[in-house]
Design a protein around this motif. Structure first.
Motif, mmCIF file in Angstrom:
data_model
loop_
_atom_site.group_PDB
_atom_site.id
_atom_site.type_symbol
_atom_site.label_atom_id
_atom_site.label_comp_id
_atom_site.label_asym_id
_atom_site.label_seq_id
_atom_site.Cartn_x
_atom_site.Cartn_y
_atom_site.Cartn_z
ATOM 1 N N UNK A 190 11.891 24.044 -1.055
ATOM 2 C CA UNK A 190 10.823 23.063 -1.184
ATOM 3 C C UNK A 190 10.363 22.672 0.203
ATOM 4 N N UNK A 191 9.443 21.818 0.237
ATOM 5 C CA UNK A 191 8.636 21.305 -0.854
ATOM 6 C C UNK A 191 7.179 21.527 -0.523
ATOM 7 N N UNK A 192 6.333 21.087 -1.427
ATOM 8 C CA UNK A 192 4.914 20.951 -1.133
ATOM 9 C C UNK A 192 4.686 19.475 -0.844
ATOM 10 N N UNK A 193 3.489 19.117 -0.445
ATOM 11 C CA UNK A 193 3.186 17.688 -0.288
ATOM 12 C C UNK A 193 1.728 17.454 -0.634
ATOM 13 N N UNK A 194 1.502 16.768 -1.742
ATOM 14 C CA UNK A 194 0.139 16.516 -2.204
ATOM 15 C C UNK A 194 0.046 15.069 -2.651
ATOM 16 N N UNK A 195 -1.022 14.401 -2.271
ATOM 17 C CA UNK A 195 -1.220 13.038 -2.770
ATOM 18 C C UNK A 195 -1.604 13.107 -4.247
ATOM 19 N N UNK A 196 -0.966 12.258 -5.048
ATOM 20 C CA UNK A 196 -1.292 12.238 -6.479
ATOM 21 C C UNK A 196 -1.657 10.813 -6.879
ATOM 22 N N UNK A 197 -2.453 10.661 -7.933
ATOM 23 C CA UNK A 197 -2.752 9.307 -8.403
ATOM 24 C C UNK A 197 -1.509 8.654 -9.010
ATOM 25 N N UNK A 198 -1.444 7.330 -8.959
ATOM 26 C CA UNK A 198 -0.279 6.605 -9.503
ATOM 27 C C UNK A 198 -0.046 6.934 -10.977
ATOM 28 N N UNK A 199 -1.131 7.155 -11.733
ATOM 29 C CA UNK A 199 -0.993 7.419 -13.172
ATOM 30 C C UNK A 199 -0.177 8.678 -13.437
ATOM 31 N N UNK A 200 -0.183 9.619 -12.464
ATOM 32 C CA UNK A 200 0.518 10.880 -12.715
ATOM 33 C C UNK A 200 2.003 10.826 -12.375
ATOM 34 N N UNK A 201 2.422 9.729 -11.717
ATOM 35 C CA UNK A 201 3.807 9.674 -11.226
ATOM 36 C C UNK A 201 4.835 9.769 -12.346
ATOM 37 N N UNK A 202 4.439 9.362 -13.558
ATOM 38 C CA UNK A 202 5.388 9.399 -14.669
ATOM 39 C C UNK A 202 5.501 10.772 -15.305
ATOM 40 N N UNK A 203 4.610 11.659 -14.965
ATOM 41 C CA UNK A 203 4.640 12.968 -15.605
ATOM 42 C C UNK A 203 4.326 14.059 -14.592
ATOM 43 N N UNK A 212 0.839 -1.196 0.000
ATOM 44 C CA UNK A 212 0.000 0.000 0.000
ATOM 45 C C UNK A 212 0.871 1.241 0.000
ATOM 46 N N UNK A 213 1.094 1.787 -1.163
ATOM 47 C CA UNK A 213 1.979 2.951 -1.215
ATOM 48 C C UNK A 213 1.168 4.221 -1.336
ATOM 49 N N UNK A 214 1.827 5.309 -0.981
ATOM 50 C CA UNK A 214 1.181 6.609 -0.917
ATOM 51 C C UNK A 214 2.008 7.586 -1.743
ATOM 52 N N UNK A 215 1.640 7.837 -2.985
ATOM 53 C CA UNK A 215 2.459 8.743 -3.808
ATOM 54 C C UNK A 215 2.259 10.199 -3.381
ATOM 55 N N UNK A 216 3.264 10.791 -2.787
ATOM 56 C CA UNK A 216 3.165 12.170 -2.298
ATOM 57 C C UNK A 216 4.067 13.059 -3.136
ATOM 58 N N UNK A 217 3.432 13.921 -3.926
ATOM 59 C CA UNK A 217 4.181 14.821 -4.803
ATOM 60 C C UNK A 217 4.794 15.955 -3.985
ATOM 61 N N UNK A 218 6.035 16.252 -4.295
ATOM 62 C CA UNK A 218 6.692 17.403 -3.686
ATOM 63 C C UNK A 218 7.260 18.280 -4.772
ATOM 64 N N UNK A 219 6.867 19.564 -4.783
ATOM 65 C CA UNK A 219 7.377 20.497 -5.793
ATOM 66 C C UNK A 219 8.489 21.354 -5.193
ATOM 67 N N UNK A 220 9.464 21.692 -6.026
ATOM 68 C CA UNK A 220 10.609 22.500 -5.574
ATOM 69 C C UNK A 220 10.983 23.536 -6.633
ATOM 70 N N UNK A 245 6.926 26.958 -15.884
ATOM 71 C CA UNK A 245 6.168 27.347 -14.690
ATOM 72 C C UNK A 245 6.742 28.592 -13.993
ATOM 73 N N UNK A 246 7.988 28.919 -14.276
ATOM 74 C CA UNK A 246 8.595 30.074 -13.596
ATOM 75 C C UNK A 246 9.145 31.072 -14.616
ATOM 76 N N UNK A 247 8.573 31.057 -15.826
ATOM 77 C CA UNK A 247 9.130 31.911 -16.879
ATOM 78 C C UNK A 247 8.543 33.319 -16.826
ATOM 79 N N UNK A 267 1.526 26.143 -6.953
ATOM 80 C CA UNK A 267 2.665 25.602 -6.196
ATOM 81 C C UNK A 267 3.841 26.568 -6.237
ATOM 82 N N UNK A 268 4.065 27.171 -7.404
ATOM 83 C CA UNK A 268 5.156 28.152 -7.512
ATOM 84 C C UNK A 268 4.902 29.314 -6.563
ATOM 85 N N UNK A 269 3.681 29.825 -6.562
ATOM 86 C CA UNK A 269 3.358 30.967 -5.703
ATOM 87 C C UNK A 269 3.583 30.616 -4.237
#
Lengths: 537, 401
Positions: free
Chosen positions: A267-280, A225-233, A511-513, A287-289
């Motif tokens: 960083x970072x942020x922490x958001x749960x994401x679906x497994x399908x999004x982990x590749x992209x 049971x894994x928990x994909x937690x996205x972190x943006x930096x 995203x930061x242009x 998040x930038x703001x």
């Protein structure tokens, strides 16, 4: 073992991130015949998408004692075995007027109990030591944080595994497990470049695939049971701070600022994401703001410093409760013997954990592998230095190789440590710079192409830092692509690579242009899409 | 200091306006902060990336400068542009009333209108088919990618041979790891080109084309044609990574021609602020000179790269006059995630009246005109109209003044 077939190994490791690399090194040092397979390139997942923080463990001292203790122990080990990957900066935990200063007392007590040196210092002294820190701070604690280059660390572990006989196959993906009844006998893999299917056999297979380990385990018939937690930096174009700056409060968003090489990372942020999004993984404007607003509270200069790029990774956390943010899940190591857990023999998963504890994760996995193979060999990864880190201070390495080192020679030694001696850098042609921002020379590029399993430009960037500087590949990408075309004799693929590389860089830039990044983007657009006409190819 | 016309920006638009106005007898000055788009020129000017550029004007957005000028005037200005360059001593290749093609460093063909003297303009795609090509590079020069050039040409049915020259004249450059760049090489080639021409001649076998990087003729514009006279094959000069040697030389030639007509070129100076009132610009303040007054002003400051327009997290703005800028609301809509698709942010720029008077809060300045890539609504990269817009709007504004 001499009559063994060349597709038979003692252990197969799935995953070319830092955990897989650390496990491969550990097993290879214990004399095992190791195969590591990775579906993309090394360090493409969470390994290459984090702060590069050499945690002291202080961040977890209050909330997760076990992780804190592991961190400080590994921190001290990495300073010895991976000195060419580590920058011993120290770190501050600062208290701002809106934070509760009482937390500081609890924080210091918890650090001390976990074996982490934590010293309260006067805010004025903190400003003197780190002039970029928010001058409104009301408290500061100094801890032994640092920074670590995760690409370099991963590559050094891979290299040592190779030097001890391991076989490493990048761009190879597990498509199914070869099983006999309830026993895993090996893996069927697809070469993602040639599409060729190959079978490999070993009595034990280790799943070290990070968040993708969820999928790998499922292929073997096990459920983690894994928990994909996205972190943006965000990476800034200057090294604003020279000491790591953290907030002295319970872990939250955007509260760590880490200096690394010539840049710094918030960083970072922490958001749960679906497994399908982990590749992209992509970074949103919100998040930038958030990263900028919170980051400027640590170091106000961030509000006006140019941002180089935005990126995001996925933490391979293992679910323990119903926490929607993933912040409260333990960062602890999870080493699963699927024989006892699920009745699947010959299959082990090593997951959870973090960059800091990769070596310990490798040790635990290798211990379990050895137990299964009835091999009684002790772990040596905590004492043997990684290739590049043998002896001497990093600054002195280049002088030992070349009596009067040039700037490109010094830069190469900064990246490769003592291994710089094997890179051809003696004549002016080899020293000619490909990437001016990062001072990467032609010799380093050629060496990487010949010896470091580089398939494309992005792989080359991971090994040499080509294109990681201020211009984000604006000029060097085309030069490096030309060198790949010549070295490999395939201009068509190199040109496709160049397009892929520019898109990969743009993904982190748009995203930061604004400001100077937008200027740079306009210039790059005109050069590649108009002057060169690459968009027509 | 007082002038009839004060031109802010010394790139293609500013210099063209300056030349045209000096020819009309106006007293003008140009303030140039330094680098401009000519420094990363392709060596060719694009008018509009369409087979019939004049016929296609009707399809353009109403904000596009050509739509405002109209196809008929566009023809007139197009012809005038070639004449103006000729009087400045630069014989551009091409028919100003039609399009041809240039060969890119990737070996692609891209539509071009007029090209700088050493840059070949092909009438059609067939002109690049079936040649035997000798591509010559200089040892250690990474900014001229012979593999890609050969790949592109071979796709067009050419056969290519790549050779590399090692010249003792370049050894000193090679000693410094970052010196092997176009302009530094071009400085060496100002003296060493005879030797290169000789070596190329001896390398030549049965090839009918020779391709060299654009690193010749920085100081002396006649060098490329002298090389052509020496080598018994058609010699093409193909672009390098920036800076562009033909572009930089052209900028210097235009500047000299402008000064020869009595224009005042303030090199390395910068307008810091402007004094405005009652919808007029009264004067500008420069870093080196101080206050400069004029009857009319031309904003030819370029786009992002030249800092004619700038941006913060949420807005694109014009930094000098706070002029109105055509843009999309919200950063999220500025970009396409694919680098190779058209990017919205590249079309942003100053809003003007149909006669190119600059608007601020919807009200035009009576004596401030915009020309070149500072203008909004161009989509100049996607439409291949960057140089054309610079030349045509500069001539149009000069005529109005």
């Amino acid at each position: 073992m001499s009559n063994r077939k060349d597709n038979e190994f003692d252990v197969i490791i799935v995953g070319g991130g830092i955990t897989g690399a650390g496990t491969a090194r550990d097993c290879a040092l214990r004399g095992l015949n190791v195969l590591l397979i990775e579906r993309h390139d090394i360090a493409t997942g969470a390994t290459g998408r984090n702060h590069g923080l050499l945690h002291s463990g202080a961040r977890y001292a209050v909330t997760d004692r076990e992780s804190a203790t592991e961190c400080i122990e590994e921190n001290m080990i990495l300073r010895r075995i991976a000195r060419h990957c580590v920058d011993e900066t120290d770190g501050f935990f600062i208290t701002l007027p809106e934070d509760d200063l009482a937390y500081q007392t609890k924080f210091v007590e918890s650090c001390t109990a976990a074996g982490i040196r934590a010293e309260i210092i006067d805010p004025k002294e903190a400003i003197r030591l780190e002039p970029s820190v928010n001058p409104d701070l009301i408290g500061a604690v100094r801890v032994p944080d640092g920074s670590v280059d995760p690409f370099r660390l991963c590559a050094a572990n891979m290299l040592d595994a190779k030097l001890h006989g391991a076989k490493i196959l990048v761009y190879h993906e597990v498509i199914e497990f070869i099983k006999e009844g309830d026993t895993v006998r090996g893996v069927r893999v697809r070469d993602n470049r040639s599409r060729e299917i190959k079978d490999f056999y070993a009595p034990v297979t280790v799943n070290a695939a990070g968040i993708w380990g969820h999928h790998v385990a499922a292929l073997a018939g096990a459920n983690i049971g894994m928990f994909p937690a996205k972190g943006a930096l965000l990476i800034f174009a200057h090294r604003v701070n020279s000491i790591v700056i953290n907030r002295c409060r319970k872990p939250a968003n955007a509260d760590i600022l880490v200096p690394g090489d010539t840049v710094c990372v918030i960083g970072t942020t922490s958001t749960k994401v679906p497994f399908e999004e982990c590749d992209n993984m992509y970074v949103t404007p919100d998040e930038v703001d958030l990263l900028l607003t919170e980051g400027a509270k640590l170091a106000p200069a961030l509000a006006t410093t140019r941002i180089l790029r935005a990126y995001a990774g996925v933490r391979p956390l293992v679910s323990a409760d119903n926490d929607p943010s993933g912040r409260n899940i333990s960062r602890g190591i999870v080493c699963l013997d699927h024989e006892t857990r699920d009745g699947i023999k010959g299959f082990v998963s090593i997951t959870g954990g973090k960059l800091m504890t990769y070596r310990l994760m490798g040790e635990q996995a290798a211990d379990l592998v050895c137990k299964k193979l009835n091999i009684n060999k002790k772990c040596e990864t905590a004492v043997l230095p990684l290739p590049g880190s043998e002896g001497g201070k990093t600054e002195e390495v280049s002088k030992k190789i070349w009596s009067v080192p040039s700037a490109p020679q010094k830069a190469a030694a900064g990246r490769a440590g003592t291994r710089a001696k094997v890179i051809p850098l003696d004549n002016p042609l080899d020293q000619a710079l490909v990437c001016e921002c990062e001072e990467v020379s032609s010799g380093e590029v050629r060496y990487a192409l010949d010896h470091l399993e580089v398939d494309n430009l992005v792989d080359l960037r991971r090994r040499t830092r080509v294109g990681m500087g201020t211009c984000q590949g604006g000029l060097c990408a085309c030069r490096a692509a030309g060198m790949i075309a010549e070295a490999r004799g395939c201009a068509e693929k190199a040109e496709a690579d160049l397009k892929g590389f520019l898109n990969e860089r743009w993904k982190g830039m748009y995203p930061i242009a604004w400001g100077n990044t937008l200027r740079e983007a306009e210039y790059t657009q005109w050069v590649y899409n108009y002057v060169l006409g690459l968009n027509e190819q | 200091m007082e002038f009839d016309v004060m031109i802010i920006g010394g790139g293609l638009a500013g210099l063209t306006a300056g030349l045209a106005l000096q020819e009309k007898g106006k007293r003008t000055a140009i303030v140039s902060a330094g680098q401009n788009a000519l420094h990363f020129s392709s060596g060719a000017f694009g008018l509009l990336d369409r087979e019939d550029p004049f016929g296609a004007v009707a399809e353009l957005d109403e904000d596009h400068p050509y739509a405002r000028i109209g196809a008929d005037s566009l023809r007139t200005f197009a012809e005038k542009a070639k004449g103006l360059f000729a009087r400045a001593g630069i014989e551009l290749n091409g028919n100003p009333l039609g399009n041809g093609f240039r060969l890119t460093p990737q070996g692609a063909l891209k539509r071009a209108w007029l090209t700088l003297p050493e840059v070949d303009l092909f009438p059609d795609e067939a002109a690049v088919k079936g040649h035997k090509v000798l591509i010559v590079n200089l040892l250690g020069y990474l900014d001229f990618n012979t593999s890609f050039l050969a790949l592109g040409l071979e796709k067009k049915g050419c056969t290519c041979r790549v050779e590399t020259l090692r010249l003792p004249e370049m050894e000193r450059l090679r000693q410094n790891p970052s010196e092997m760049r176009s302009v530094n090489i071009a400085r060496v080639m100002d003296n060493a080109w005879v030797k290169v021409a000789g070596e190329v001649k001896s390398l030549l076998k049965d090839e009918d084309w020779v391709i060299l990087p654009q690193v010749f003729g920085l100081r002396d514009a006649t060098v490329p044609s002298q090389i052509r006279e020496t080598v018994p094959a058609r010699v093409l000069f193909v672009g390098t990574m920036p800076p562009s040697v033909p572009g930089m030389r052209t900028q210097m030639q235009l500047k000299r021609a402008y000064e020869a007509l009595g224009g005042t070129f303030l090199m390395g100076d910068e307008v810091l602020s402007a004094e405005t009132g009652e919808a007029r610009v009264r004067s500008v303040e420069t870093r080196n000179i101080g206050r400069i007054g004029a009857k009319d002003f031309i904003l030819a400051t370029g786009s992002y790269f030249s800092k004619g327009i700038a941006s913060d997290m949420n807005h694109v703005y014009e930094p000098l006059f706070a002029a109105d800028v055509i843009q999309d609301e919200g950063r999220g809509s500025w970009y396409d995630p694919n680098f190779f698709n058209p990017q919205s942010f590249l079309s942003y720029g100053v809003a003007t009246t149909p006669g190119f008077k600059v608007l601020k809060e919807g009200v035009p300045f009576e004596n401030l005109y915009a020309a070149g890539s500072v203008l909004g609504g161009c989509r100049s990269l996607a439409l291949g109209c960057g140089a054309g817009v610079a030349l045509v709007t500069a001539l149009s504004v000069a005529e109005t003044i």
